[in-house]
Design a protein around this motif. Structure first.
Motif, PDB file in Angstrom:
ATOM      1  N   ARG A  79       0.842  -1.197   0.000  1.00  0.00           N
ATOM      2  CA  ARG A  79       0.000   0.000   0.000  1.00  0.00           C
ATOM      3  C   ARG A  79       0.879   1.249   0.000  1.00  0.00           C
ATOM      4  O   ARG A  79       1.916   1.292   0.645  1.00  0.00           O
ATOM      5  N   HIS A  80       0.388   2.258  -0.714  1.00  0.00           N
ATOM      6  CA  HIS A  80       1.090   3.537  -0.738  1.00  0.00           C
ATOM      7  C   HIS A  80       0.095   4.653  -1.016  1.00  0.00           C
ATOM      8  O   HIS A  80      -0.692   4.570  -1.960  1.00  0.00           O
ATOM      9  N   ASP A  81       0.124   5.656  -0.175  1.00  0.00           N
ATOM     10  CA  ASP A  81      -0.714   6.842  -0.353  1.00  0.00           C
ATOM     11  C   ASP A  81      -2.199   6.490  -0.485  1.00  0.00           C
ATOM     12  O   ASP A  81      -2.936   7.061  -1.293  1.00  0.00           O
ATOM     13  N   GLY A  82      -2.633   5.525   0.337  1.00  0.00           N
ATOM     14  CA  GLY A  82      -4.048   5.180   0.375  1.00  0.00           C
ATOM     15  C   GLY A  82      -4.515   4.200  -0.670  1.00  0.00           C
ATOM     16  O   GLY A  82      -5.693   3.829  -0.688  1.00  0.00           O
ATOM     17  N   ARG A  83      -3.617   3.736  -1.576  1.00  0.00           N
ATOM     18  CA  ARG A  83      -4.005   2.769  -2.604  1.00  0.00           C
ATOM     19  C   ARG A  83      -3.144   1.525  -2.477  1.00  0.00           C
ATOM     20  O   ARG A  83      -1.993   1.589  -2.058  1.00  0.00           O
ATOM     21  N   TRP A  84      -3.720   0.369  -2.871  1.00  0.00           N
ATOM     22  CA  TRP A  84      -2.866  -0.810  -2.930  1.00  0.00           C
ATOM     23  C   TRP A  84      -2.335  -0.979  -4.345  1.00  0.00           C
ATOM     24  O   TRP A  84      -2.901  -0.485  -5.317  1.00  0.00           O
ATOM     25  N   VAL A  85      -1.199  -1.657  -4.420  1.00  0.00           N
ATOM     26  CA  VAL A  85      -0.613  -1.961  -5.716  1.00  0.00           C
ATOM     27  C   VAL A  85      -1.309  -3.207  -6.247  1.00  0.00           C
ATOM     28  O   VAL A  85      -1.233  -4.286  -5.659  1.00  0.00           O
ATOM     29  N   ALA A  86      -2.006  -3.054  -7.360  1.00  0.00           N
ATOM     30  CA  ALA A  86      -2.789  -4.163  -7.921  1.00  0.00           C
ATOM     31  C   ALA A  86      -1.893  -5.037  -8.779  1.00  0.00           C
ATOM     32  O   ALA A  86      -1.758  -4.845  -9.998  1.00  0.00           O
ATOM     33  N   SER A  87      -1.266  -6.002  -8.136  1.00  0.00           N
ATOM     34  CA  SER A  87      -0.463  -6.989  -8.870  1.00  0.00           C
ATOM     35  C   SER A  87      -1.396  -7.916  -9.636  1.00  0.00           C
ATOM     36  O   SER A  87      -2.624  -7.863  -9.481  1.00  0.00           O
ATOM     37  N   ASP A  88      -0.822  -8.792 -10.445  1.00  0.00           N
ATOM     38  CA  ASP A  88      -1.653  -9.734 -11.201  1.00  0.00           C
ATOM     39  C   ASP A  88      -2.458 -10.631 -10.261  1.00  0.00           C
ATOM     40  O   ASP A  88      -3.627 -10.945 -10.528  1.00  0.00           O
ATOM     41  N   ALA A  89      -1.835 -11.033  -9.126  1.00  0.00           N
ATOM     42  CA  ALA A  89      -2.539 -11.892  -8.169  1.00  0.00           C
ATOM     43  C   ALA A  89      -3.716 -11.160  -7.533  1.00  0.00           C
ATOM     44  O   ALA A  89      -4.803 -11.726  -7.361  1.00  0.00           O
ATOM     45  N   ILE A  90      -3.492  -9.904  -7.193  1.00  0.00           N
ATOM     46  CA  ILE A  90      -4.576  -9.111  -6.600  1.00  0.00           C
ATOM     47  C   ILE A  90      -5.642  -8.808  -7.645  1.00  0.00           C
ATOM     48  O   ILE A  90      -6.847  -8.902  -7.375  1.00  0.00           O
ATOM     49  N   MET A  91      -5.204  -8.519  -8.869  1.00  0.00           N
ATOM     50  CA  MET A  91      -6.163  -8.171  -9.913  1.00  0.00           C
ATOM     51  C   MET A  91      -7.059  -9.346 -10.268  1.00  0.00           C
ATOM     52  O   MET A  91      -8.233  -9.158 -10.629  1.00  0.00           O
ATOM     53  N   ALA A  92      -6.548 -10.554 -10.139  1.00  0.00           N
ATOM     54  CA  ALA A  92      -7.379 -11.731 -10.399  1.00  0.00           C
ATOM     55  C   ALA A  92      -8.566 -11.771  -9.438  1.00  0.00           C
ATOM     56  O   ALA A  92      -9.699 -12.106  -9.840  1.00  0.00           O
ATOM     57  N   GLN A  93      -8.326 -11.410  -8.183  1.00  0.00           N
ATOM     58  CA  GLN A  93      -9.415 -11.376  -7.205  1.00  0.00           C
ATOM     59  C   GLN A  93     -10.347 -10.196  -7.459  1.00  0.00           C
ATOM     60  O   GLN A  93     -11.559 -10.313  -7.316  1.00  0.00           O
ATOM     61  N   VAL A  94      -9.778  -9.058  -7.818  1.00  0.00           N
ATOM     62  CA  VAL A  94     -10.592  -7.871  -8.111  1.00  0.00           C
ATOM     63  C   VAL A  94     -11.563  -8.151  -9.248  1.00  0.00           C
ATOM     64  O   VAL A  94     -12.767  -7.859  -9.160  1.00  0.00           O
ATOM     65  N   GLU A  95     -11.062  -8.735 -10.328  1.00  0.00           N
ATOM     66  CA  GLU A  95     -11.924  -9.005 -11.481  1.00  0.00           C
ATOM     67  C   GLU A  95     -12.987 -10.038 -11.142  1.00  0.00           C
ATOM     68  O   GLU A  95     -14.151  -9.898 -11.535  1.00  0.00           O
ATOM     69  N   ARG A  96     -12.581 -11.079 -10.422  1.00  0.00           N
ATOM     70  CA  ARG A  96     -13.546 -12.138 -10.054  1.00  0.00           C
ATOM     71  C   ARG A  96     -14.662 -11.585  -9.179  1.00  0.00           C
ATOM     72  O   ARG A  96     -15.855 -11.823  -9.448  1.00  0.00           O
ATOM     73  N   ILE A  97     -14.297 -10.835  -8.159  1.00  0.00           N
ATOM     74  CA  ILE A  97     -15.305 -10.333  -7.217  1.00  0.00           C
ATOM     75  C   ILE A  97     -16.161  -9.248  -7.861  1.00  0.00           C
ATOM     76  O   ILE A  97     -17.373  -9.183  -7.627  1.00  0.00           O
ATOM     77  N   ALA A  98     -15.564  -8.411  -8.704  1.00  0.00           N
ATOM     78  CA  ALA A  98     -16.355  -7.384  -9.398  1.00  0.00           C
ATOM     79  C   ALA A  98     -17.416  -8.030 -10.278  1.00  0.00           C
ATOM     80  O   ALA A  98     -18.575  -7.576 -10.317  1.00  0.00           O
TER      81      ALA A  98
END
Length: 437
Positions: free
Chosen positions: A80-99
């Motif tokens: 995390r930096h400045d209130g945002r997380w860094v959306a790595s490929d692993a994190i983005m996989a969860q973001v896309e699935r849950i969205a």
């Protein structure tokens, strides 16, 4: 036993707002925490009601709570930096699935039409898609944010066409690039940019907190962006308060008429804010076009201009400048862009715990906006604050208006002695009273 139904009174008083909101464009943000806490069903029902009442809706949904839970279950700790997380490929996989899951769930709930449900017969069309274009945050302070992005452009023309076809537009916190990539976006930023691009009438941000409070803990019902930005700078970067305040202030400074901060914890917040006089949250607006406030001596000229036509028609007793100056502390006025468009006075008879509602007037050009009701409600609030238990009014033209608002016909014997002694028999004013207990 009373046959009164409180909901009927509320519905009557909401009619000016129903008319005012019909055909207007509202952008509503629902944070993921609201759905995770089980408030999604109630919010969907209220949004469906707004749609039925003619409001053009764009709904943005957040997924932070659901993604955080998924990452914890998989033992993934985001940088995390400045209130945002860094959306790595692993994190983005969860973001896309849950969205995708959340979008499907919302579309399914908006489609619910069983006879025993509040959405029966609503037949809503819900549309989502590649309506928000994005660009990567890139490298900031030496940190590559990978697939974390920000809004580049909202396809406002496409959204407008959908709204004109009576669709409810549903936007996830995702954006698409011209190179075919998908980026993780801040839901509050999506809502803000969408409201600005559409020139929306309202941006409504549903978070955990019930608006903003002052140092004494009292709800601050209305702030300018300048006032709210001071609070925004004090908030922790990336916190919901910072995100929502920043979005509301930006929108209010860029032609969105009103931004509202409400709590999803309150099941009545959305309807209470939009269809009641006082609202339940904090509104941020660039201009205070109209406000109800105590009268000042500088308002005398405006009061005389407002009252003169009504005095000539015999609806009000003539009041001199000197009398208005003497009684100015009893008056409340509605000022609209520097013009006095309404007024009312409360004269207290403390020895009998009664108050006279006098000089209730609304400019002819501003009838139909519930301003008379606002002035009456303020007089009742003042009376209770002063320990009065009854209001009375003398009127020649507006008997039915007062009867419809809880007053009853009364006689001379119901008046305080002082008022009885000064009663003008030539006018033959009707006497009405209302209990405040």
């Amino acid at each position: 036993m009373s046959n009164r139904f409180p909901i009927a009174d509320w519905f009557r008083h909401s009619s000016p707002y129903i008319n005012a909101h019909r055909g207007r464009t509202f952008v509503v943000l629902i944070e993921g925490e609201a759905i995770a806490a089980g408030q999604g069903e109630q919010l969907i029902q209220d949004l469906a009601l707004l749609h039925t009442l003619g409001v053009r809706l764009v709904v943005v949904f957040g997924i932070r709570a659901q993604v955080t839970q998924a990452l914890n279950e998989r033992h993934i700790t985001p940088l995390r930096h400045d209130g945002r997380w860094v959306a790595s490929d692993a994190i983005m996989a969860q973001v896309e699935r849950i969205a995708a899951q959340q979008c499907l769930w919302l579309e399914a709930r908006f489609s619910l039409g069983l006879p025993n449900t509040p959405l029966h017969g609503s037949e809503m069309t819900v549309v989502s898609g590649n309506l928000v274009m994005a660009k990567p945050l890139g490298v900031r302070d030496g940190i590559d944010f990978e697939r974390s992005g920000e809004v580049r452009r909202v396809r406002s023309g496409a959204i407008e066409k959908l709204l004109k076809n009576d669709a409810l537009v549903l936007l996830p916190p995702l954006g698409f690039s011209s190179t075919g990539e998908v980026f993780d976006l801040d839901a509050a930023d999506v809502a803000m940019q969408t409201a600005v691009a559409l020139g929306a009438d309202k941006l409504i941000l549903l978070g955990a907190e019930a608006g903003l409070q002052d140092n004494q803990g009292a709800l601050q019902r209305q702030l300018t962006p300048a006032e709210a930005e001071c609070l925004c700078r004090q908030a922790q970067p990336g916190s919901e308060t910072a995100r929502h305040l920043g979005a509301a202030c930006f929108a209010a400074r860029h032609a969105v008429a009103r931004a509202h901060l409400l709590s999803w914890r309150n099941p009545d917040a959305l309807l209470g804010e939009l269809y009641t006089r006082d609202g339940v949250g904090t509104m941020i607006t660039e201009h205070r076009y109209e406000q109800l406030r105590p009268a000042e001596l500088t308002d005398i000229g405006g009061l005389l201009e407002l009252l003169e036509p009504l005095e000539k028609r015999g609806m009000l007793v003539a009041r001199s400048r000197e009398r208005l100056e003497h009684e100015i502390n009893d008056y409340r006025v509605i000022e609209r862009d520097g013009m006095i468009v309404g007024c009312a006075a409360l004269h207290a008879f403390a020895d009998t715990r009664m108050g006279e509602l006098a000089c209730l007037a609304v400019h002819d050009d501003y009838h139909g906006g519930a301003r008379g009701e606002m002035l009456l409600a303020e007089a009742e609030r003042q009376a209770r604050q002063q320990g009065l238990s009854r209001l009375f009014v003398l009127t020649t033209h507006t008997v039915h208006w007062f009867l419809e608002r809880g007053f009853s016909l009364a006689s001379m014997q119901d008046l305080p002695t002082l008022k009885r002694d000064t009663y003008n028999h030539a006018r033959k004013s009707k006497i009405l009273t209302k209990s405040l207990t």
